[in-house]
Design an enzyme around this catalytic site. Structure first.
Site, short mmCIF file in Angstrom:
data_model
loop_
_atom_site.label_atom_id
_atom_site.label_comp_id
_atom_site.label_asym_id
_atom_site.label_seq_id
_atom_site.Cartn_x
_atom_site.Cartn_y
_atom_site.Cartn_z
N CYS A 44 -5.68 1.89 -7.04
CA CYS A 44 -5.78 3.36 -7.02
C CYS A 44 -4.84 4.04 -8.01
O CYS A 44 -5.27 4.65 -8.98
CB CYS A 44 -5.42 3.89 -5.63
SG CYS A 44 -6.40 3.24 -4.33
N1 SAJ Z 1 5.28 2.08 -6.17
C1 SAJ Z 1 6.49 2.32 -6.81
N2 SAJ Z 1 7.32 3.26 -6.29
C2 SAJ Z 1 6.99 3.98 -5.17
C3 SAJ Z 1 5.75 3.72 -4.54
C4 SAJ Z 1 4.91 2.76 -5.05
O1 SAJ Z 1 6.82 1.68 -7.81
O2 SAJ Z 1 7.80 4.81 -4.74
C5 SAJ Z 1 4.36 1.08 -6.74
C6 SAJ Z 1 4.08 -0.07 -5.80
O3 SAJ Z 1 5.02 -1.11 -6.01
C7 SAJ Z 1 2.68 -0.49 -6.22
C8 SAJ Z 1 2.04 0.80 -6.71
O4 SAJ Z 1 3.10 1.71 -6.96
O5 SAJ Z 1 2.72 -1.42 -7.29
C9 SAJ Z 1 1.07 1.43 -5.71
O6 SAJ Z 1 1.74 1.46 -4.49
P1 SAJ Z 1 1.19 2.38 -3.26
O7 SAJ Z 1 2.22 2.32 -2.18
O8 SAJ Z 1 0.77 3.67 -3.76
O9 SAJ Z 1 -0.02 1.52 -2.68
P2 SAJ Z 1 -1.57 1.61 -2.91
O10 SAJ Z 1 -1.96 1.25 -4.28
O11 SAJ Z 1 -2.16 0.82 -1.79
O12 SAJ Z 1 -1.92 3.16 -2.74
C10 SAJ Z 1 -2.56 3.60 -1.59
C11 SAJ Z 1 -3.29 4.85 -2.01
N3 SAJ Z 1 -4.26 5.18 -1.00
C12 SAJ Z 1 -5.46 5.63 -1.39
O13 SAJ Z 1 -5.77 5.82 -2.55
C13 SAJ Z 1 -6.42 5.93 -0.31
C14 SAJ Z 1 -2.34 6.00 -2.22
O14 SAJ Z 1 -3.08 7.23 -2.27
C15 SAJ Z 1 -1.34 6.12 -1.12
O15 SAJ Z 1 -0.41 7.16 -1.46
C16 SAJ Z 1 -0.58 4.83 -0.98
O16 SAJ Z 1 -1.56 3.84 -0.60
C17 SAJ Z 1 0.50 4.94 0.08
O17 SAJ Z 1 1.01 6.06 0.26
O18 SAJ Z 1 0.83 3.91 0.63
#
Ligand code: SAJ
Length: 428
Positions: free
Chosen positions: A261
């Site tokens: 995403c």
């Molecule tokens: N990440 C960082 N720093 C942060 C948060 C994440 O480097 O503060 C990195 C993570 O390591 C990862 C990437 O970003 O590599 C994405 O992480 P994520 O926590 O956003 O996980 P996702 O990809 O599963 O994102 C999903 C998304 N959900 C949908 O699209 C329905 C996103 O919108 C959500 O915000 C996210 O989950 C969430 O909040 O957990």
């Protein structure tokens, strides 16, 4: 909406399968439509392939699983939950959506409702999906076939938020489509459903919410690189800023942004706006900063060599998945980091308990032995437990540890007392 109506969910992945089980629980006659025969076979045997769905949930449901689109001429609602990746040039790849829409249009019943949950950029419904539906069905959207967009918000592995309780937005270009879609979600979802002004607004909501996350991560990643040279611990500063009870949302630096995403959706917005004469400089810069974090890790490794006074030859990379405690390689920064290390003549040993087939060693101990440096690329709980249980009086082969998500910051002085150079992302 009358619960005895029939619903077809197309695409039984981490979005479609939970939704199919929920609509069936809500009393709809539900058909799960999936083109992958191994998934159909697994579902018919009551075996789940989605971490957030149990075998029991499948075996106890009455969802009918099929790969035959002809079933659609008996359904009132069709929900599309298929992937929308980007290609290697970061250009949106809508081929899966287009293929599914063509099949739906050929078989959909007159006056049925089509809902797209797949993540798409503004304009895709108006400029691609509606023309395909009308061309292949002979119907007219808004008159004798109806279309809405309700972007999915499933967060894999999230124990709190799920298909049942996550607020949603719904958009359509005509009142009948909107009312039908609102009635459907109000009878399925327990959370708030917000009606948008039109279908483009609904498409934009998902892109905006994920771009918001990407730019905030880029902000703290840039701070991390700046504070690294200033000797300021960026995580402590973020935690300090987060004590402000309003208008601050903490994000944390890391080796990069992966997943299906966050690193993908902004490119949809960038491309569409560019095609219409506007360049998203800020979104593009945020992408550039986040894509550049694996190179920053290489800079840290070089800094470690300088402090060590010796070349590092062999590097152990712990973790391949894009985020902890899930098995998902999509856009994983760990894979980009490994490429960079190998292209710079480092010998790399990979280990991820969720990807043993892609690992070079069977466990963490053997992965660490004879390496000069260890990089924690994915903070799986198993890795953190291992390091927090370390006996710092033992002998270590590795002399440099790069903490890709700043999870071991509290161990930095213990590591240094064991003659291990500790480097975090903006924390030391
Ligand atoms: N990440 C960082 N720093 C942060 C948060 C994440 O480097 O503060 C990195 C993570 O390591 C990862 C990437 O970003 O590599 C994405 O992480 P994520 O926590 O956003 O996980 P996702 O990809 O599963 O994102 C999903 C998304 N959900 C949908 O699209 C329905 C996103 O919108 C959500 O915000 C996210 O989950 C969430 O909040 O957990």
């Amino acid at each position: 909406m009358n619960n005895k109506q029939s619903v077809a969910i197309i695409g039984l992945g981490y979005v479609g399968l939970p939704l199919a089980l929920l609509t069936e629980q809500r009393g709809f006659k539900t058909i799960g439509l999936e083109k992958d025969p191994t998934k159909i076979d697994s579902l018919k045997r009551g075996v789940s392939y989605i971490d957030d769905v149990t075998d029991q949930q499948i075996s106890q449901s009455n969802v009918e699983f099929t790969d035959d689109f002809r079933i659609l001429d008996h359904t009132d609602v069709v929900v599309l939950c298929v992937p929308t990746p980007v290609n290697e040039n970061k250009i949106p790849d809508l081929s899966i959506v287009e293929g599914a829409i063509n099949e739906i249009a050929k078989h959909a019943r007159e006056n049925s409702l089509i809902i797209v949950e797949s993540t798409i950029n503004p304009g895709v419904c108006d400029e691609i999906i509606i023309p395909l539906i009308e061309k292949n069905s002979g119907y007219t959207v808004g008159r004798n076939i109806f279309l809405a967009h309700c972007p999915e918000r499933i967060n894999p592995g999230d124990e709190k938020w799920n298909v049942r309780n996550i607020n949603r937005v719904v958009g359509a270009n005509d009142k009948i489509s909107l009312d039908k879609a609102m009635a459907f979600y109000e009878s399925v979802i327990e959370a708030n459903i917000k009606a948008m002004g039109n279908i483009k607004e609904a498409e934009a909501v998902k892109i905006v919410e994920n771009s918001f996350r990407d730019i905030n991560i880029a902000f703290v990643n840039e701070l991390a690189m700046s504070f690294h040279s200033l000797g300021i611990n960026v995580v402590n500063v973020i935690d300090g800023a987060a004590t402000k009870p309003f208008s601050f949302m903490a994000h944390y630096p890391s080796i990069g942004v992966g997943g299906h995403c966050i690193p993908v959706d902004p490119y949809y917005m960038i491309q569409y706006a560019h095609d219409h004469g506007f360049d998203h400089k800020f979104l593009s810069l945020a992408r550039e900063i986040n894509e550049g974090m694996p190179e920053f890790v290489l800079d840290l490794l070089r800094e470690g060599e300088q402090k060590l006074g010796n070349r590092v030859k062999r590097v152990t990379v712990l973790g391949l998945s894009y985020k902890p405690d899930v098995a998902d390689l999509r856009e994983s920064p760990a894979l980009k980091l490994i490429d960079i290390l190998e292209n710079n003549s480092y010998s790399v040993v990979k280990y991820d308990p969720y990807f043993l087939a892609q690992s070079d060693k069977p466990n963490i101990e053997s992965a660490l032995s004879n390496s000069d440096c260890v990089i924690i690329a994915t903070p799986h709980k198993q890795f953190l437990d291992y390091f927090y249980r370390l006996d710092f009086n033992a002998k270590f082969d590795y002399k440099v540890l790069i903490d890709g998500h700043n999870n071991l910051n509290k161990l930095s002085s213990s590591l240094e007392s064991a003659q291990i150079i500790y480097l975090g992302i903006g924390t030391k």
